[in-house]
Scaffold this motif. Structure first.
Motif, PDB file in Angstrom:
ATOM      1  N   GLY A  87     -77.953 -46.217   5.208  1.00  0.00           N
ATOM      2  CA  GLY A  87     -77.308 -44.914   5.056  1.00  0.00           C
ATOM      3  C   GLY A  87     -76.013 -44.943   4.270  1.00  0.00           C
ATOM      4  N   VAL A  88     -75.665 -46.096   3.684  1.00  0.00           N
ATOM      5  CA  VAL A  88     -74.450 -46.205   2.889  1.00  0.00           C
ATOM      6  C   VAL A  88     -74.669 -45.530   1.540  1.00  0.00           C
ATOM      7  N   GLN A  89     -73.782 -44.596   1.211  1.00  0.00           N
ATOM      8  CA  GLN A  89     -73.889 -43.834  -0.031  1.00  0.00           C
ATOM      9  C   GLN A  89     -72.985 -44.426  -1.097  1.00  0.00           C
ATOM     10  N   ARG A  90     -73.517 -44.481  -2.324  1.00  0.00           N
ATOM     11  CA  ARG A  90     -72.740 -44.959  -3.470  1.00  0.00           C
ATOM     12  C   ARG A  90     -73.026 -44.043  -4.657  1.00  0.00           C
ATOM     13  N   PRO A  91     -71.974 -43.646  -5.385  1.00  0.00           N
ATOM     14  CA  PRO A  91     -72.211 -42.846  -6.593  1.00  0.00           C
ATOM     15  C   PRO A  91     -73.076 -43.637  -7.571  1.00  0.00           C
ATOM     16  N   LEU A  92     -74.059 -42.974  -8.132  1.00  0.00           N
ATOM     17  CA  LEU A  92     -74.941 -43.616  -9.109  1.00  0.00           C
ATOM     18  C   LEU A  92     -74.551 -43.190 -10.527  1.00  0.00           C
ATOM     19  N   PHE A  93     -74.356 -41.881 -10.730  1.00  0.00           N
ATOM     20  CA  PHE A  93     -73.900 -41.382 -12.026  1.00  0.00           C
ATOM     21  C   PHE A  93     -73.465 -39.923 -11.909  1.00  0.00           C
ATOM     22  N   ALA A  94     -72.726 -39.491 -12.924  1.00  0.00           N
ATOM     23  CA  ALA A  94     -72.396 -38.086 -13.167  1.00  0.00           C
ATOM     24  C   ALA A  94     -72.387 -37.942 -14.682  1.00  0.00           C
ATOM     25  N   ARG A  95     -73.363 -37.198 -15.195  1.00  0.00           N
ATOM     26  CA  ARG A  95     -73.524 -37.058 -16.643  1.00  0.00           C
ATOM     27  C   ARG A  95     -73.751 -35.602 -17.002  1.00  0.00           C
ATOM     28  N   PRO A  96     -73.325 -35.203 -18.196  1.00  0.00           N
ATOM     29  CA  PRO A  96     -73.569 -33.819 -18.633  1.00  0.00           C
ATOM     30  C   PRO A  96     -75.059 -33.479 -18.564  1.00  0.00           C
ATOM     31  N   VAL A  97     -75.362 -32.210 -18.316  1.00  0.00           N
ATOM     32  CA  VAL A  97     -76.759 -31.803 -18.128  1.00  0.00           C
ATOM     33  C   VAL A  97     -77.631 -32.113 -19.337  1.00  0.00           C
ATOM     34  N   ALA A  98     -77.044 -32.214 -20.507  1.00  0.00           N
ATOM     35  CA  ALA A  98     -77.828 -32.529 -21.703  1.00  0.00           C
ATOM     36  C   ALA A  98     -78.335 -33.970 -21.692  1.00  0.00           C
ATOM     37  N   GLN A  99     -77.841 -34.799 -20.790  1.00  0.00           N
ATOM     38  CA  GLN A  99     -78.210 -36.214 -20.745  1.00  0.00           C
ATOM     39  C   GLN A  99     -79.201 -36.524 -19.621  1.00  0.00           C
ATOM     40  N   LEU A 100     -80.097 -35.598 -19.329  1.00  0.00           N
ATOM     41  CA  LEU A 100     -81.049 -35.784 -18.236  1.00  0.00           C
ATOM     42  C   LEU A 100     -81.932 -37.010 -18.437  1.00  0.00           C
ATOM     43  N   THR A 101     -82.341 -37.301 -19.638  1.00  0.00           N
ATOM     44  CA  THR A 101     -83.201 -38.459 -19.871  1.00  0.00           C
ATOM     45  C   THR A 101     -82.522 -39.747 -19.400  1.00  0.00           C
ATOM     46  N   GLY A 102     -81.258 -39.914 -19.709  1.00  0.00           N
ATOM     47  CA  GLY A 102     -80.518 -41.087 -19.239  1.00  0.00           C
ATOM     48  C   GLY A 102     -80.395 -41.113 -17.726  1.00  0.00           C
ATOM     49  N   CYS A 103     -80.286 -39.935 -17.114  1.00  0.00           N
ATOM     50  CA  CYS A 103     -80.207 -39.845 -15.660  1.00  0.00           C
ATOM     51  C   CYS A 103     -81.512 -40.296 -15.020  1.00  0.00           C
ATOM     52  N   VAL A 104     -82.617 -39.830 -15.562  1.00  0.00           N
ATOM     53  CA  VAL A 104     -83.928 -40.205 -15.033  1.00  0.00           C
ATOM     54  C   VAL A 104     -84.143 -41.707 -15.207  1.00  0.00           C
ATOM     55  N   ASP A 105     -83.733 -42.253 -16.342  1.00  0.00           N
ATOM     56  CA  ASP A 105     -83.838 -43.698 -16.560  1.00  0.00           C
ATOM     57  C   ASP A 105     -83.023 -44.461 -15.511  1.00  0.00           C
ATOM     58  N   ALA A 106     -81.811 -43.987 -15.202  1.00  0.00           N
ATOM     59  CA  ALA A 106     -80.964 -44.648 -14.204  1.00  0.00           C
ATOM     60  C   ALA A 106     -81.602 -44.596 -12.819  1.00  0.00           C
ATOM     61  N   ILE A 107     -82.228 -43.471 -12.482  1.00  0.00           N
ATOM     62  CA  ILE A 107     -82.910 -43.352 -11.188  1.00  0.00           C
ATOM     63  C   ILE A 107     -84.092 -44.309 -11.134  1.00  0.00           C
ATOM     64  N   ALA A 108     -84.884 -44.343 -12.206  1.00  0.00           N
ATOM     65  CA  ALA A 108     -86.033 -45.248 -12.244  1.00  0.00           C
ATOM     66  C   ALA A 108     -85.579 -46.703 -12.148  1.00  0.00           C
ATOM     67  N   ASP A 109     -84.482 -47.049 -12.831  1.00  0.00           N
ATOM     68  CA  ASP A 109     -83.949 -48.415 -12.744  1.00  0.00           C
ATOM     69  C   ASP A 109     -83.549 -48.740 -11.307  1.00  0.00           C
ATOM     70  N   TRP A 110     -82.862 -47.800 -10.633  1.00  0.00           N
ATOM     71  CA  TRP A 110     -82.430 -48.037  -9.258  1.00  0.00           C
ATOM     72  C   TRP A 110     -83.645 -48.217  -8.336  1.00  0.00           C
ATOM     73  N   LEU A 111     -84.656 -47.379  -8.527  1.00  0.00           N
ATOM     74  CA  LEU A 111     -85.847 -47.453  -7.672  1.00  0.00           C
ATOM     75  C   LEU A 111     -86.637 -48.739  -7.883  1.00  0.00           C
ATOM     76  N   THR A 112     -86.555 -49.311  -9.079  1.00  0.00           N
ATOM     77  CA  THR A 112     -87.346 -50.515  -9.356  1.00  0.00           C
ATOM     78  C   THR A 112     -86.528 -51.788  -9.174  1.00  0.00           C
ATOM     79  N   SER A 113     -85.237 -51.668  -8.850  1.00  0.00           N
ATOM     80  CA  SER A 113     -84.402 -52.839  -8.563  1.00  0.00           C
ATOM     81  C   SER A 113     -84.528 -53.198  -7.093  1.00  0.00           C
ATOM     82  N   PRO A 114     -84.425 -54.461  -6.764  1.00  0.00           N
ATOM     83  CA  PRO A 114     -84.467 -54.836  -5.340  1.00  0.00           C
ATOM     84  C   PRO A 114     -83.331 -54.151  -4.583  1.00  0.00           C
ATOM     85  N   GLN A 115     -83.646 -53.549  -3.459  1.00  0.00           N
ATOM     86  CA  GLN A 115     -82.650 -52.863  -2.623  1.00  0.00           C
ATOM     87  C   GLN A 115     -82.425 -53.658  -1.351  1.00  0.00           C
ATOM     88  N   ALA A 116     -81.174 -53.689  -0.928  1.00  0.00           N
ATOM     89  CA  ALA A 116     -80.834 -54.420   0.304  1.00  0.00           C
ATOM     90  C   ALA A 116     -81.345 -53.650   1.496  1.00  0.00           C
TER      91      ALA A 116
END
Length: 121
Positions: free
Chosen positions: A92-121
């Protein structure tokens, strides 16, 4: 390609996340008029029902507004709106992942996919 003005942030994000095969769950806090999307790991419909599931919370926020609005149920309104995401680990520990202008949604989705595919503790 421009988007119709009535298209909500939720709809826009769902379409972008679907290109990675990612499914989302919408949440709302009626009392605060807030809404957000949850992208869980693993990607199962029942994953959100169990405690300790790592996930990402995605929403639009205007850091320059006097309002404390976190939302996905309206269209991104202007150049100061940002896609924001917070990762939440299995404890339940929260950490900021990103804050990007709305025009940069593709980079946001890439960051989410990277987080989901990285090993999580």
């Amino acid at each position: 390609m421009s988007r119709p003005p009535f298209e909500t942030a939720e709809h826009i994000a769902r379409q972008a996340l679907a290109t990675w095969g990612l499914s989302v769950h919408a949440e709302t806090d009626e009392g605060a008029d807030d809404s957000w999307l949850v992208i869980s790991l693993p990607q199962r419909a029942d994953a959100l029902l169990s405690e300790g599931v790592p996930h990402v919370v995605l929403y639009v926020f205007d850091p320059f507004s006097d309002e404390d609005e976190v939302m996905v149920d309206r269209a991104p309104a202007g150049p100061s709106d940002h896609w924001c995401a917070v990762s939440v680990d299995g404890r339940g520990v929260q950490r900021p992942l990103f804050a990007r202008p709305v025009a940069q949604l593709t980079g946001c989705v890439d960051a989410i996919a990277d987080w989901l595919t990285s090993p999580q503790a």
